[in-house]
Design a protein around this motif. Structure first.
Motif, PDB file in Angstrom:
ATOM      1  N   SER A 180     -27.774  22.445 -26.239  1.00  0.00           N
ATOM      2  CA  SER A 180     -28.688  22.602 -25.110  1.00  0.00           C
ATOM      3  C   SER A 180     -28.662  24.042 -24.600  1.00  0.00           C
ATOM      4  O   SER A 180     -27.756  24.826 -24.916  1.00  0.00           O
ATOM      5  CB  SER A 180     -28.281  21.661 -23.977  1.00  0.00           C
ATOM      6  N   LYS A 181     -29.666  24.381 -23.799  1.00  0.00           N
ATOM      7  CA  LYS A 181     -29.702  25.710 -23.193  1.00  0.00           C
ATOM      8  C   LYS A 181     -28.488  25.935 -22.301  1.00  0.00           C
ATOM      9  O   LYS A 181     -27.917  27.036 -22.261  1.00  0.00           O
ATOM     10  CB  LYS A 181     -30.989  25.880 -22.393  1.00  0.00           C
ATOM     11  N   ALA A 182     -28.083  24.884 -21.600  1.00  0.00           N
ATOM     12  CA  ALA A 182     -26.911  24.991 -20.723  1.00  0.00           C
ATOM     13  C   ALA A 182     -25.650  25.294 -21.525  1.00  0.00           C
ATOM     14  O   ALA A 182     -24.807  26.095 -21.099  1.00  0.00           O
ATOM     15  CB  ALA A 182     -26.736  23.697 -19.928  1.00  0.00           C
ATOM     16  N   LEU A 183     -25.531  24.677 -22.694  1.00  0.00           N
ATOM     17  CA  LEU A 183     -24.345  24.906 -23.530  1.00  0.00           C
ATOM     18  C   LEU A 183     -24.348  26.325 -24.098  1.00  0.00           C
ATOM     19  O   LEU A 183     -23.303  26.980 -24.149  1.00  0.00           O
ATOM     20  CB  LEU A 183     -24.304  23.887 -24.665  1.00  0.00           C
ATOM     21  N   LEU A 184     -25.514  26.806 -24.501  1.00  0.00           N
ATOM     22  CA  LEU A 184     -25.623  28.180 -24.993  1.00  0.00           C
ATOM     23  C   LEU A 184     -25.328  29.186 -23.874  1.00  0.00           C
ATOM     24  O   LEU A 184     -24.742  30.246 -24.122  1.00  0.00           O
ATOM     25  CB  LEU A 184     -27.006  28.420 -25.584  1.00  0.00           C
ATOM     26  N   ASN A 185     -25.730  28.838 -22.662  1.00  0.00           N
ATOM     27  CA  ASN A 185     -25.412  29.700 -21.515  1.00  0.00           C
ATOM     28  C   ASN A 185     -23.909  29.734 -21.267  1.00  0.00           C
ATOM     29  O   ASN A 185     -23.349  30.774 -20.878  1.00  0.00           O
ATOM     30  CB  ASN A 185     -26.135  29.216 -20.263  1.00  0.00           C
ATOM     31  N   LYS A 186     -23.260  28.599 -21.487  1.00  0.00           N
ATOM     32  CA  LYS A 186     -21.799  28.549 -21.348  1.00  0.00           C
ATOM     33  C   LYS A 186     -21.136  29.501 -22.334  1.00  0.00           C
ATOM     34  O   LYS A 186     -20.172  30.181 -22.002  1.00  0.00           O
ATOM     35  CB  LYS A 186     -21.293  27.125 -21.578  1.00  0.00           C
ATOM     36  N   LYS A 187     -21.665  29.558 -23.554  1.00  0.00           N
ATOM     37  CA  LYS A 187     -21.105  30.481 -24.543  1.00  0.00           C
ATOM     38  C   LYS A 187     -21.302  31.929 -24.110  1.00  0.00           C
ATOM     39  O   LYS A 187     -20.391  32.756 -24.244  1.00  0.00           O
ATOM     40  CB  LYS A 187     -21.739  30.260 -25.909  1.00  0.00           C
ATOM     41  N   GLN A 188     -22.485  32.235 -23.573  1.00  0.00           N
ATOM     42  CA  GLN A 188     -22.742  33.592 -23.114  1.00  0.00           C
ATOM     43  C   GLN A 188     -21.774  33.991 -22.010  1.00  0.00           C
ATOM     44  O   GLN A 188     -21.227  35.101 -22.006  1.00  0.00           O
ATOM     45  CB  GLN A 188     -24.187  33.720 -22.631  1.00  0.00           C
ATOM     46  N   THR A 202     -22.329  19.890 -32.129  1.00  0.00           N
ATOM     47  CA  THR A 202     -23.584  19.414 -31.534  1.00  0.00           C
ATOM     48  C   THR A 202     -24.751  19.748 -32.456  1.00  0.00           C
ATOM     49  O   THR A 202     -24.896  20.901 -32.885  1.00  0.00           O
ATOM     50  CB  THR A 202     -23.803  20.082 -30.152  1.00  0.00           C
ATOM     51  N   ASP A 203     -25.565  18.757 -32.769  1.00  0.00           N
ATOM     52  CA  ASP A 203     -26.697  18.978 -33.667  1.00  0.00           C
ATOM     53  C   ASP A 203     -27.682  19.990 -33.098  1.00  0.00           C
ATOM     54  O   ASP A 203     -28.141  20.892 -33.796  1.00  0.00           O
ATOM     55  CB  ASP A 203     -27.419  17.650 -33.933  1.00  0.00           C
ATOM     56  N   LYS A 204     -27.999  19.827 -31.825  1.00  0.00           N
ATOM     57  CA  LYS A 204     -28.943  20.731 -31.179  1.00  0.00           C
ATOM     58  C   LYS A 204     -28.386  21.142 -29.820  1.00  0.00           C
ATOM     59  O   LYS A 204     -28.601  20.449 -28.818  1.00  0.00           O
ATOM     60  CB  LYS A 204     -30.308  20.054 -31.015  1.00  0.00           C
ATOM     61  N   ALA A 209     -13.203  26.771 -27.204  1.00  0.00           N
ATOM     62  CA  ALA A 209     -13.589  25.403 -26.855  1.00  0.00           C
ATOM     63  C   ALA A 209     -15.102  25.251 -26.820  1.00  0.00           C
ATOM     64  O   ALA A 209     -15.654  24.245 -27.302  1.00  0.00           O
ATOM     65  CB  ALA A 209     -12.987  25.027 -25.505  1.00  0.00           C
ATOM     66  N   VAL A 210     -15.799  26.251 -26.275  1.00  0.00           N
ATOM     67  CA  VAL A 210     -17.257  26.200 -26.209  1.00  0.00           C
ATOM     68  C   VAL A 210     -17.863  26.281 -27.610  1.00  0.00           C
ATOM     69  O   VAL A 210     -18.807  25.553 -27.944  1.00  0.00           O
ATOM     70  CB  VAL A 210     -17.805  27.329 -25.315  1.00  0.00           C
TER      71      VAL A 210
END
Length: 272
Positions: free
Chosen positions: A76-84, A72-74, A64-65
């Motif tokens: 966010s840092k928060a979204l990338l952290n969610k993936k991590q 998402t075009d760009k 889902a992440v």
């Protein structure tokens, strides 16, 4: 005539600082009756992280992440952290499944024994590895214990514990007392501060022979435990003796853990 309230019926007094010892005694004594009613006098304790989830659930969240990032075009840092965090969850998730399988196998074996020789799975009652332990016992159609603790970020015990064996403690040291008192085997899965607290306190009790006749603690997950704790360093610096390593056993196998626990319990029951 209106009688004044008895002191032991006064909720304001019972919750006061002066009544702390009464509350401690309640947490020491009340479980005795419940365990006796359920004919429980021996447990196998499984403990580990409250944050570990089933592998299927972890994979779905990661998917889902990743979909969200792809759309998402760009990111966010928060979204990338969610993936991590999702990747970390997938990495640790197999331990949930292993705890569930181990608990099921141990419960099935226990239920095949005479009633007086049965062992009950015991967990900390919360989510994660604790939930997996209780869930595995339920999969085998057996009962299990949940020794819950009042915490601001955990809302009650998990759904796999029968009501009569659901506990909620206020005092950590009393909860630990009940973990160790009836335990005939302990398996520690990867976990955080709480897991390490329980692990090292129990190892200290075993090392100092404050509890006797206990099996070594099994540390499940060699990659985690060997990276986390350098036991050889403790020996090298003389902080523990080489024979203290007999207090632990490190493994990655559900079958090996099952065979080790059952073999030792049966050997204790039928000494040569």
């Amino acid at each position: 005539m209106n009688w004044p309230m008895k002191s032991y019926e006064n909720p304001h007094f019972l919750k006061s600082e002066r009544a702390r010892m009464i509350r401690v005694l309640c947490e020491l004594i009340e479980p005795v009756d419940r365990f006796k009613a359920e004919s429980i006098d021996k447990t196998i304790v499984l403990f580990g992280s409250a944050r570990t989830v089933p592998l299927e659930q972890a994979k779905k969240y990661l998917e889902a992440v990743e979909t969200e990032i792809a759309n998402t075009d760009k990111p966010s840092k928060a979204l990338l952290n969610k993936k991590q965090q999702a990747l970390i969850s997938v990495k640790s998730a197999p331990y949930y499944d292993s705890a569930q399988k181990l608990s099921k196998k141990l419960t099935e074996w226990s239920l095949s024994q005479p009633k007086a020789d049965r062992y009950t799975i015991c967990s900390g009652g919360g989510p994660g590895i604790m939930e997996a332990a209780n869930r595995g016992a339920q999969d085998a159609e057996g009962k299990s214990i949940g020794l819950g603790i009042s915490l601001p970020f955990e809302q009650g015990v998990n759904d796999y514990i029968p009501k009569e064996l659901q506990f909620e403690f206020h005092y950590f040291f009393i909860r630990k007392y009940w973990f160790v008192l009836l335990a005939k085997a302990l398996v520690a899965f990867p976990g955080g501060f709480g897991t390490l607290d329980e692990l090292f306190e129990t190892l200290t009790l075993l090392q100092t022979k404050k509890v006797n006749g206990r099996q070594p603690i099994i540390l499940f997950g060699s990659e985690f435990w060997n990276n986390l704790i350098n036991f050889e360093c403790l020996i090298e610096w003389g902080m523990i003796s080489p024979n203290d390593m007999e207090l632990i056993q490190i493994t990655d196998s559900v079958d090996d853990t099952f065979k080790s626990i059952v073999g030792r319990l049966e050997a204790e029951k039928n000494p040569r």
